[in-house]
Design an enzyme around this catalytic site. Structure first.
Site, PDB file in Angstrom:
ATOM      1  N   CYS A 408       0.801  -1.225   0.000  1.00  0.00           N
ATOM      2  CA  CYS A 408       0.000   0.000   0.000  1.00  0.00           C
ATOM      3  C   CYS A 408       0.829   1.268   0.000  1.00  0.00           C
ATOM      4  O   CYS A 408       0.544   2.205  -0.751  1.00  0.00           O
ATOM      5  CB  CYS A 408      -0.964  -0.009   1.163  1.00  0.00           C
ATOM      6  SG  CYS A 408      -0.144  -0.136   2.774  1.00  0.00           S
ATOM      7  N   HIS A 452      -2.673   0.804   6.845  1.00  0.00           N
ATOM      8  CA  HIS A 452      -2.877   0.980   5.414  1.00  0.00           C
ATOM      9  C   HIS A 452      -2.592   2.420   5.024  1.00  0.00           C
ATOM     10  O   HIS A 452      -2.637   3.310   5.874  1.00  0.00           O
ATOM     11  CB  HIS A 452      -4.344   0.630   5.075  1.00  0.00           C
ATOM     12  CG  HIS A 452      -4.604   0.499   3.606  1.00  0.00           C
ATOM     13  ND1 HIS A 452      -3.903  -0.372   2.805  1.00  0.00           N
ATOM     14  CD2 HIS A 452      -5.496   1.124   2.795  1.00  0.00           C
ATOM     15  CE1 HIS A 452      -4.355  -0.264   1.568  1.00  0.00           C
ATOM     16  NE2 HIS A 452      -5.327   0.634   1.540  1.00  0.00           N
ATOM     17  N   ASP A 468      -8.134   4.334  -3.633  1.00  0.00           N
ATOM     18  CA  ASP A 468      -7.168   3.393  -3.064  1.00  0.00           C
ATOM     19  C   ASP A 468      -6.527   2.590  -4.181  1.00  0.00           C
ATOM     20  O   ASP A 468      -7.121   1.642  -4.704  1.00  0.00           O
ATOM     21  CB  ASP A 468      -7.883   2.463  -2.079  1.00  0.00           C
ATOM     22  CG  ASP A 468      -6.877   1.597  -1.328  1.00  0.00           C
ATOM     23  OD1 ASP A 468      -5.670   1.697  -1.621  1.00  0.00           O
ATOM     24  OD2 ASP A 468      -7.313   0.833  -0.454  1.00  0.00           O
TER      25      ASP A 468
END
Lengths: 663, 320
Positions: A408, A452, A468
């Site tokens: 991420c 995250h 995202d």
């Protein structure tokens, strides 16, 4: 020899046991030399008790004291602060053994022990450590009892049982005080425990996030008033990182400052009500879903929509929030923030910038550009992994065009760089994503490995939009969690073999794990979190309105009632009643004494009666009647007839002036 | 100032007498037990206050927990300390007379009817209290000692019974008057035996103490309690003829009289010499009489006579 002033064997036994038990939980943060110190002092004290050794001389004590102080300095580098203070306290606690000669010294030592127990709570307040602390508490109480006992008493367990019994007797009262005692704010600030904590920090490089992903520690738990939302909607914001130096993402100075101003936003769509119990982070920010409206005593919404409390979270903190996930965030962006969210360091990632310019030409519309970028991540052979190759100077260039392997932090960082290079204000959001649902407790567990990073970019008139990129690469990370995303790689929690979360695949153990967690959650919510607002709400639900006067009265009344119940149970007055004749005889004696006729020692009932009849002729008949009845019952062994005695007694009482009747 | 204090003390005694009347047997109950925190108890409160400050400053609920637990323990200790004394029965036991200079033993009996009692302390302050435990349903004989400094009745006054059990945070106590007393005989002082002067008609006989001679032996009669044990006829006893006492005639005619007037020294010295004489004569098996101003005890050689003499010596000249 002054017997009772010496320290009885039982007391010494329990005191030594309590010392060992008190020191053990501290061993995680105090130097290990405390163990040999305790062994030496304890052994020495036992030898003194057996009269095989003497108390240390003055210079030995001075030497020990200097040694201990030097030890604390060496181990902690200081003698102030909580950790050094606790070490010093423990060392004194141990050394005091050698100075313990009389009862009073032992008493001081035991009191000190209780204090040490409390310092352990500052470092660790889990249910388990509380349960453990019951051991030293009971041992210290037993030592206190032992001090009073005879020196010839040889049954330490009986003393311990007695101590446990006393503590149990005190339990209901304690709960009452705990519930009703008003919690007030700190009187002055205290040094806080210096604990190494895992969690998000103010700045982030991909390696930091990888580090977090390996930790199975709990970050926080959340209970929703309604159903728990789907996992892909659970983006828990901690903070935003809007400053990039070519390697790390961090908070810009404006962003970092607290309470600059609250950004404009409009409530819109559904509302989520939830409660979060956060593990201590040592950082001021709180975890929240977008966009949260915190109550004043919880924290304030900051310029980047993070929620921040007034002080760093040093203990588990319980708070309630309301969030509007669909709210419009900052439709107008001030110039300062706009410039800030477009800034890139010069001299880094030339290829990425060139590619961004290309994209810009291709997609003049911001929205189209973002979509194209996300599609790029989705279509090109990007790979989600926790074992990415090491990146060089131009990290984003290498990542986007060469290695294409990362997690991420890589994806979010690279995407923001591209967006900024293309002229779209954007920033990295750091927090947690998803969580594990505890079905029985109906709450959400969020671990450190759920950490995250994602992206938000700004659209004119529409405000900040969250996207995202990781979802494009590894949708299973968002929908199912990290474990699924790493199923092929097998790198989930590698290096943390004992992590509870690893048990997830064994159903029975997993149930046990979740049940245990629920117990801990309730412990934290209802016991540790019983402060301030929580207390107020709870008291209100029981008492209706809460004002302190009423609370005080309730408390006093309840304490009195409990003590009365306890007294009845302890003293069993119904067993203590002497036979009726004796009771009435005593009453009559008392009444006659008020009338001026005192029974002499050794005077028989009959003689006394005759004397009284002569002294108080007005009541002679009554007195005579009473004593006849009394003698008949006592000596003739006749059936006890309380009524006759009572009647005589009452007639006598009426002869008294009213103010003396009931004395 | 001093008289004020004395008046205060007298008032306290009167109040105590009303509240806990003297009796041979006392059961401790709520009328008779007083209770206050000890110094350790106050220290405990200080500890609780410190813990509470810590709890408030650290906002730590577990610290609150412990502070309140200890506070509750403190409250519960009131009841438990009271309980560690309540229901205890103290009973007077007869004491044995002693001589001046010895330790007087004042025995009493502790009776635990419904529960056992631990770490009781009894005594007469400022003397140190002595400890005692009583098992449930049992009774314990406790012997308290006081130095016997003066002849006469040693009345130690009200007895203090206290208990700090179980935690030492409170002390529960009572002042009971079990009517305990010990008769203190004068200290025996060796010297010439002060015999009475019988008109000097038989000078040499008068001062001479004649050991019981065989020629005065008259016969045997059955033993009666109080007879001098030195005159028991053991041989007859071993033959199974029961307890018989040898009778002597020789002493009956010229009785030995101890006389206060013929003893030398001051009053106390005379009493001491007489005490010694009584003991010596009795030990040698003589019958003797004793004359004190206003008291005359007819000659006898029995143990009860000896005790009566000693008692008279102990109480001589003292207000009854």
């Amino acid at each position: 020899m002054s017997g009772p002033a010496l320290i009885p064997r039982i007391s010494l036994t329990w005191l030594l046991a309590a010392q060992a038990l008190v020191i053990i939980p501290h061993l995680l943060h105090v130097p290990t030399w405390l163990i040999p110190l305790w062994l030496v002092c304890g052994g020495w004290r036992i030898q003194i008790f057996r009269q095989r050794a003497d108390y240390p001389r003055g210079w030995v004590k001075a030497l020990l004291l200097v040694g201990v102080t030097a030890g604390v300095l060496l181990s902690h580098g200081t003698v102030v602060g909580l950790d050094a203070g606790v070490t010093l306290l423990l060392a004194t606690f141990v050394l005091k053994l050698l100075e313990m000669k009389r009862q009073r010294d032992a008493q001081v030592l035991i009191y000190m022990g209780f204090f040490v127990v409390v310092t352990a709570y500052l470092f660790e307040d889990s249910l388990l450590s509380f349960a453990y602390s019951l051991l030293p508490i009971s041992c210290l109480t037993a030592a206190l009892i032992g001090l009073q006992q005879s020196r010839f008493n040889q049954r330490p367990w009986a003393t311990w049982r007695l101590a446990a019994g006393l503590l149990l007797q005190a339990l209901p009262l304690m709960l009452l005080l705990f519930v009703f005692f008003p919690r007030i704010g700190p009187l002055w600030s205290m040094p806080t425990p210096d604990v190494a904590r895992t969690g998000l920090a103010e700045s982030m490089s991909p390696a930091d996030v990888a580090e977090l992903s390996r930790s199975s520690e709990l970050a926080f738990r959340a209970t929703f008033d309604g159903p728990i939302p789907a996992k892909e909607r659970l983006y828990w914001r901690a903070l935003t990182l809007d400053d990039f130096d070519g390697r790390r993402w961090s908070q810009s100075s404006i962003n970092r400052r607290a309470n600059v101003f609250e950004p404009p936003w409009q409530k819109q769509g559904e509302v989520l009500d939830y409660q979060i119990l956060m593990q201590p982070t040592g950082q001021p920010w709180l975890f929240a879903l977008d966009v949260a409206e915190p109550a004043a005593d919880v924290g304030r919404l900051q310029v980047d929509f993070r929620v921040q409390s007034a002080v760093p979270v040093e203990q588990a903190q319980l708070y309630r929030l309301q969030s509007w996930p669909e709210a419009v965030r900052q439709p107008q962006l001030p110039d300062v923030l706009r410039r800030l969210n477009l800034r890139l360091p010069s001299g880094f990632d030339p290829r990425t910038r060139a590619w961004a310019a290309e994209l810009r030409q291709q997609y003049p519309d911001d929205q189209a550009l973002v979509l194209a970028l996300l599609q790029h991540f989705n279509r090109e052979p990007f790979h989600y992994t926790l074992r990415p190759p090491v990146l060089g100077q131009h990290s984003n260039d290498e990542f986007l065009f060469a290695t294409r392997r990362g997690f991420c932090a890589h994806y979010a960082g690279a995407m923001v760089v591209v967006l900024r290079a293309a002229g779209i204000p954007a920033r990295v959001v750091a927090g947690y994503q998803g969580g594990e649902v505890n079905q029985t407790g109906n709450y959400l567990l969020v671990h450190q490995f759920d950490a995250h990073a994602w992206v938000e970019y700004w659209r004119p008139g529409k405000g900040w939009q969250s996207v995202d990129p990781t979802f494009e690469v590894a949708p299973e990370r968002i929908e199912f969690g990290l474990e699924e995303a790493l199923a092929d790689e097998g790198s989930f929690l590698e290096g943390d073999l004992l992590a509870g979360a690893r048990l997830r695949n064994i159903p029975l153990l997993n149930q046990l794990r979740l049940a245990w967690d629920e117990l801990n959650y309730n412990w934290q919510r209802w016991v540790l979190g019983y402060q301030g607002e929580q207390q107020l709400r709870w008291l209100q639900s029981w008492l209706g309105t809460v004002d302190w006067q009423r609370l005080g009265l309730t408390l006093v009344a309840a304490v009195a009632l409990l003590l009365m119940v306890l007294a009845t149970w302890l003293l069993k007055p119904w067993q203590a009643r002497p036979p009726a004749q004796q009771r009435y005889l005593q009453q009559v004696e008392r009444l006659l004494a008020h009338l001026g006729v005192q029974r002499q020692t050794g005077e028989g009932a009959r003689r006394f009666s005759q004397r009284a009849q002569v002294a108080i002729p007005a009541q002679a008949a009554v007195i005579k009647a009473f004593f006849q009845e009394y003698e008949r019952q006592v000596f003739a062994g006749e059936q006890v007839d309380e009524l006759a005695l009572r009647a005589a007694c009452q007639r006598l009482r009426r002869a008294l002036p009213w103010w003396q009747r009931w004395r | 100032m001093r008289s004020l204090l004395a008046a205060q003390r007298a008032r306290w005694q009167r109040w105590l007498n009303r509240r806990i009347p003297p009796a041979r047997e006392v059961r401790l109950d709520q009328r008779r037990i007083f209770i206050i925190p000890t110094r350790q108890g106050l220290g405990f409160l200080l500890l609780i206050a410190l813990l509470l400050i810590g709890a408030i400053n650290y906002q730590n609920n577990l610290a609150y927990f412990l502070a309140f637990w200890l506070l509750s323990l403190f409250l519960v200790a009131i009841l438990n300390t009271y309980r560690s004394l309540s229901g205890l029965v103290l009973r007077h036991l007869p004491s044995v007379p002693v001589f001046v200079g010895e330790q007087a033993c004042l025995p009493l009996e502790l009776i635990a009817e419904r529960r056992s009692y631990q770490a009781l302390a009894l005594g007469w302050p400022p003397a140190q209290l002595s400890g005692a435990d009583v098992e449930q349903g049992g009774n314990t004989r406790v012997e308290l000692f006081l130095p016997a400094a003066k002849r006469g009745w040693l009345k130690p006054g009200r007895l203090r019974v206290e208990s700090r059990f179980p935690l030492g945070l409170f002390v529960a106590w009572s002042w009971v008057d079990l009517d305990q007393q010990v008769l203190v005989y004068p200290a025996p002082m060796a010297g010439a035996i002060p015999l009475a002067d019988h008109g000097a008609q038989d000078d040499d006989e008068g001062v001479r103490i004649i050991p019981a001679g065989v020629d005065d032996y008259q016969g045997l009669r059955t033993y009666q309690p109080g007879d001098n044990k030195r005159r028991l006829h053991w041989k007859a006893y071993s033959r199974g003829q029961g307890l018989l006492v040898k009778e002597f005639a020789g002493l009956a005619g010229r009785d030995v009289w101890l006389d206060f007037a013929s003893a030398s020294g001051g009053v106390e010295q005379r009493l001491s010499r007489l005490t010694h004489a009584v003991l010596t004569l009795h030990q040698q098996g003589h019958a003797f009489g004793m004359r004190l101003p206003g008291v005359e005890l007819a000659p006898s050689d029995s143990a009860s006579h000896r005790d009566a003499c000693l008692r008279a010596l102990a109480l001589y000249g003292l207000p009854t």
